[in-house]
Design a protein around this motif. Structure first.
Motif, mmCIF file in Angstrom:
data_model
loop_
_atom_site.group_PDB
_atom_site.id
_atom_site.type_symbol
_atom_site.label_atom_id
_atom_site.label_comp_id
_atom_site.label_asym_id
_atom_site.label_seq_id
_atom_site.Cartn_x
_atom_site.Cartn_y
_atom_site.Cartn_z
ATOM 1 N N GLY A 128 0.778 -1.234 0.000
ATOM 2 C CA GLY A 128 0.000 0.000 0.000
ATOM 3 C C GLY A 128 0.805 1.277 0.000
ATOM 4 O O GLY A 128 0.293 2.342 0.354
ATOM 5 N N PHE A 129 2.060 1.223 -0.425
ATOM 6 C CA PHE A 129 2.876 2.430 -0.494
ATOM 7 C C PHE A 129 2.440 3.285 -1.689
ATOM 8 O O PHE A 129 2.134 2.750 -2.761
ATOM 9 C CB PHE A 129 4.359 2.080 -0.648
ATOM 10 C CG PHE A 129 5.021 1.608 0.623
ATOM 11 C CD1 PHE A 129 5.878 2.440 1.329
ATOM 12 C CD2 PHE A 129 4.791 0.332 1.104
ATOM 13 C CE1 PHE A 129 6.489 2.012 2.496
ATOM 14 C CE2 PHE A 129 5.394 -0.108 2.272
ATOM 15 C CZ PHE A 129 6.250 0.728 2.969
ATOM 16 N N VAL A 130 2.424 4.596 -1.485
ATOM 17 C CA VAL A 130 2.072 5.526 -2.555
ATOM 18 C C VAL A 130 3.179 6.572 -2.684
ATOM 19 O O VAL A 130 3.865 6.903 -1.707
ATOM 20 C CB VAL A 130 0.723 6.228 -2.293
ATOM 21 C CG1 VAL A 130 -0.404 5.214 -2.264
ATOM 22 C CG2 VAL A 130 0.762 7.014 -0.979
ATOM 23 N N ASP A 131 3.352 7.084 -3.883
ATOM 24 C CA ASP A 131 4.378 8.101 -4.126
ATOM 25 C C ASP A 131 3.971 9.431 -3.490
ATOM 26 O O ASP A 131 2.796 9.812 -3.505
ATOM 27 C CB ASP A 131 4.577 8.305 -5.628
ATOM 28 C CG ASP A 131 5.174 7.086 -6.313
ATOM 29 O OD1 ASP A 131 5.834 6.293 -5.622
ATOM 30 O OD2 ASP A 131 4.974 6.931 -7.529
ATOM 31 N N ILE A 132 4.975 10.130 -2.943
ATOM 32 C CA ILE A 132 4.712 11.435 -2.351
ATOM 33 C C ILE A 132 5.963 12.294 -2.470
ATOM 34 O O ILE A 132 7.094 11.795 -2.383
ATOM 35 C CB ILE A 132 4.283 11.314 -0.868
ATOM 36 C CG1 ILE A 132 3.767 12.649 -0.335
ATOM 37 C CG2 ILE A 132 5.435 10.791 -0.008
ATOM 38 C CD1 ILE A 132 3.141 12.545 1.059
ATOM 39 N N HIS A 133 5.759 13.582 -2.683
ATOM 40 C CA HIS A 133 6.879 14.525 -2.719
ATOM 41 C C HIS A 133 7.194 14.953 -1.292
ATOM 42 O O HIS A 133 6.275 15.090 -0.462
ATOM 43 C CB HIS A 133 6.502 15.745 -3.571
ATOM 44 C CG HIS A 133 7.667 16.640 -3.863
ATOM 45 N ND1 HIS A 133 8.095 17.615 -2.971
ATOM 46 C CD2 HIS A 133 8.497 16.698 -4.935
ATOM 47 C CE1 HIS A 133 9.139 18.235 -3.492
ATOM 48 N NE2 HIS A 133 9.408 17.702 -4.681
ATOM 49 N N ARG A 182 1.896 4.725 4.326
ATOM 50 C CA ARG A 182 3.100 4.205 3.691
ATOM 51 C C ARG A 182 3.367 4.993 2.413
ATOM 52 O O ARG A 182 2.483 5.129 1.567
ATOM 53 C CB ARG A 182 2.954 2.710 3.399
ATOM 54 C CG ARG A 182 2.800 1.860 4.665
ATOM 55 C CD ARG A 182 2.866 0.375 4.340
ATOM 56 N NE ARG A 182 2.879 -0.411 5.564
ATOM 57 C CZ ARG A 182 1.830 -1.046 6.068
ATOM 58 N NH1 ARG A 182 0.671 -0.979 5.423
ATOM 59 N NH2 ARG A 182 1.921 -1.736 7.181
ATOM 60 N N PHE A 183 4.587 5.496 2.304
ATOM 61 C CA PHE A 183 4.946 6.353 1.190
ATOM 62 C C PHE A 183 6.252 5.898 0.541
ATOM 63 O O PHE A 183 7.111 5.301 1.191
ATOM 64 C CB PHE A 183 5.151 7.798 1.657
ATOM 65 C CG PHE A 183 3.993 8.382 2.419
ATOM 66 C CD1 PHE A 183 2.815 8.717 1.778
ATOM 67 C CD2 PHE A 183 4.097 8.626 3.789
ATOM 68 C CE1 PHE A 183 1.755 9.268 2.471
ATOM 69 C CE2 PHE A 183 3.040 9.177 4.495
ATOM 70 C CZ PHE A 183 1.858 9.503 3.841
ATOM 71 N N VAL A 190 8.922 8.201 -0.758
ATOM 72 C CA VAL A 190 9.229 9.630 -0.758
ATOM 73 C C VAL A 190 10.242 9.924 -1.857
ATOM 74 O O VAL A 190 11.336 9.341 -1.881
ATOM 75 C CB VAL A 190 9.776 10.078 0.609
ATOM 76 C CG1 VAL A 190 10.025 11.593 0.610
ATOM 77 C CG2 VAL A 190 8.811 9.696 1.720
ATOM 78 N N THR A 191 9.893 10.819 -2.752
ATOM 79 C CA THR A 191 10.762 11.160 -3.873
ATOM 80 C C THR A 191 12.150 11.571 -3.379
ATOM 81 O O THR A 191 12.282 12.433 -2.516
ATOM 82 C CB THR A 191 10.148 12.317 -4.691
ATOM 83 O OG1 THR A 191 8.839 11.939 -5.127
ATOM 84 C CG2 THR A 191 11.020 12.641 -5.901
ATOM 85 N N GLY A 192 13.173 10.926 -3.915
ATOM 86 C CA GLY A 192 14.544 11.252 -3.553
ATOM 87 C C GLY A 192 15.034 10.601 -2.276
ATOM 88 O O GLY A 192 16.211 10.750 -1.911
ATOM 89 N N HIS A 193 14.156 9.855 -1.583
ATOM 90 C CA HIS A 193 14.532 9.236 -0.307
ATOM 91 C C HIS A 193 14.238 7.747 -0.271
ATOM 92 O O HIS A 193 15.111 6.949 0.038
ATOM 93 C CB HIS A 193 13.838 9.953 0.850
ATOM 94 C CG HIS A 193 14.330 11.342 1.079
ATOM 95 N ND1 HIS A 193 15.378 11.642 1.919
ATOM 96 C CD2 HIS A 193 13.934 12.521 0.542
ATOM 97 C CE1 HIS A 193 15.611 12.946 1.907
ATOM 98 N NE2 HIS A 193 14.739 13.503 1.075
ATOM 99 N N GLY A 194 12.981 7.355 -0.538
ATOM 100 C CA GLY A 194 12.650 5.942 -0.522
ATOM 101 C C GLY A 194 11.440 5.626 0.327
ATOM 102 O O GLY A 194 10.626 6.505 0.638
ATOM 103 N N PRO A 195 11.293 4.347 0.744
ATOM 104 C CA PRO A 195 10.113 3.905 1.486
ATOM 105 C C PRO A 195 10.078 4.446 2.919
ATOM 106 O O PRO A 195 11.086 4.445 3.630
ATOM 107 C CB PRO A 195 10.251 2.372 1.491
ATOM 108 C CG PRO A 195 11.223 2.064 0.397
ATOM 109 C CD PRO A 195 12.166 3.223 0.363
ATOM 110 N N LEU A 196 8.870 4.860 3.318
ATOM 111 C CA LEU A 196 8.638 5.393 4.662
ATOM 112 C C LEU A 196 7.264 4.949 5.138
ATOM 113 O O LEU A 196 6.276 5.134 4.434
ATOM 114 C CB LEU A 196 8.704 6.922 4.640
ATOM 115 C CG LEU A 196 8.200 7.662 5.895
ATOM 116 C CD1 LEU A 196 9.157 7.468 7.068
ATOM 117 C CD2 LEU A 196 8.012 9.152 5.592
#
Length: 249
Positions: free
Chosen positions: A8-13, A28-29, A31-37
Motif C-alpha cells: 500500500g505504499f504511494v508516491d509522495i513529494h 506508507r509512502f 518519498v521522492t529522492g529518499h525511498g520507502p517510509l
C-alpha cells in the motif's frame, strides 16, 4: 504488482509530507529522492526515526510489531528502508549492505527531512544494524544534544557473531544523549555475560529481555514467546522516551 505497492505504499513529494503526517492512521509512502517510509501513530509521547536490520526491511514481522507497539504507547514511528533493502525487495535478489558510513549518510538525509516537520524532538533508533547506524549517527550528528533526542536500539550488535573480541563500542563515548538498548539475554551479538563486562558510558542503558536471542526469540522451555518480548521491548523503549522527554520539558 511491486513489493511496496503490495503493502500500500504511494508516491509522495517531500513537500507534501507535513500535511500527510497530520493523519494519525498508518501511512506508507515512497518519498521522492529518499525511498520507502511508513508512519504509525501520533506523537503524544515522542517521535522516532526507526531503521531496520541488515537482513530484513521495516515491513518484516519483527519491525511491524515493534513499531505498532511503540505507536500504541504514544510514539509516532517513522520507519524507513535503506536503498539497498529497497533494491532487494523490488528485485528479489539478496545483496549485502553497503559500507556503514554510506548507510549513516542516508540515515542523516532522512533525519534532516523528517526532523524539520515538527518542533518535537526526533529520536533515532533501529533493529540490529539499524541500531548501530543510529548510534553512529548520534555520535556524529547529535554529539552536543545532551538535553535533546536520544537513541532506541532493539538488539545492538556489540560484536560480530562468534567474534566477541571485535567489539563495536569505539564511538559510544562520543554519544552524549540518552541511549536505551533492548537486548536478549542470549543474543549471539552480545549476551548478558559479555555485555556486563563492558565499561559502558552512564548515558547508555541496557534492558535485558529474558532468554531472548537477537530477534528476541526465547527458548520454549522459558514459557515465554517472541511476541511478548517484542512488545515488552517496545513498551520499555516508549517509557524511556517518556521519562527523558519529561525531564527536559
Amino acid at each position: 504488482m511491486s513489493y511496496y505497492a503490495g503493502f500500500g505504499f504511494v508516491d509522495i513529494h517531500p513537500a507534501a509530507l507535513n500535511d500527510a503526517l497530520a493523519n494519525p492512521s498508518v501511512q506508507r509512502f515512497i518519498v521522492t529522492g529518499h525511498g520507502p517510509l511508513s508512519v504509525l501513530g501520533s506523537p503524544k509521547v515522542g517521535r522516532v526515526l526507526l531503521a531496520h536490520g541488515a537482513g530484513a526491511g521495516h515491513c518484516s514481522v519483527f519491525m511491524r510489531q515493534f513499531a505498532a507497539t511503540l505507536a500504541a504507547q504514544g510514539m509516532q514511528v517513522l520507519a524507513i528502508d535503506f536503498p539497498y533493502m529497497q533494491q532487494i525487495n523490488e528485485q528479489g535478489k539478496r545483496r549485502p549492505p553497503p559500507p556503514i558510513k554510506q548507510t549513516v549518510a542516508n540515515f542523516a538525509s532522512w533525519y534532516s527531512l523528517l526532523t524539520s516537520l515538527s518542533d518535537q524532538p526526533l529520536w533515532v533508533g533501529g533493529k540490529s544494524m539499524g541500531g548501530r547506524v543510529a548510534t553512529l549517527f548520534a555520535s556524529e550528528m547529535l554529539a552536543n544534544e545532551v538535553h535533546g533526542p536520544g537513541v532506541i536500539v532493539a538488539g545492538y550488535p556489540f560484536h560480530p557473531s562468534r567474534k566477541p573480541d571485535k567489539t563495536r563500542l569505539e564511538h559510544f563515548p562520543a554519544i552524549r544523549c540518552p541511549v536505551q538498548i533492548l537486548q536478549g539475554e542470549r543474543d549471539p551479538f552480545g549476551n548478558v555475560d559479555e555485555v556486563s563486562g563492558y565499561n559502558l558510558p552512564n548515558n547508555i542503558n541496557v534492558a535485558w529481555l529474558a532468554d531472548g536471542d537477537h530477534d528476541f526469540k526465547p527458548r520454549r522451555v522459558s514459557g515465554l514467546n517472541q511476541q511478548v518480548l517484542i512488545d515488552e521491548a517496545a513498551i520499555l523503549a516508549a517509557s524511556f522516551v517518556r521519562a527523558h522527554q519529561a525531564r527536559y520539558v
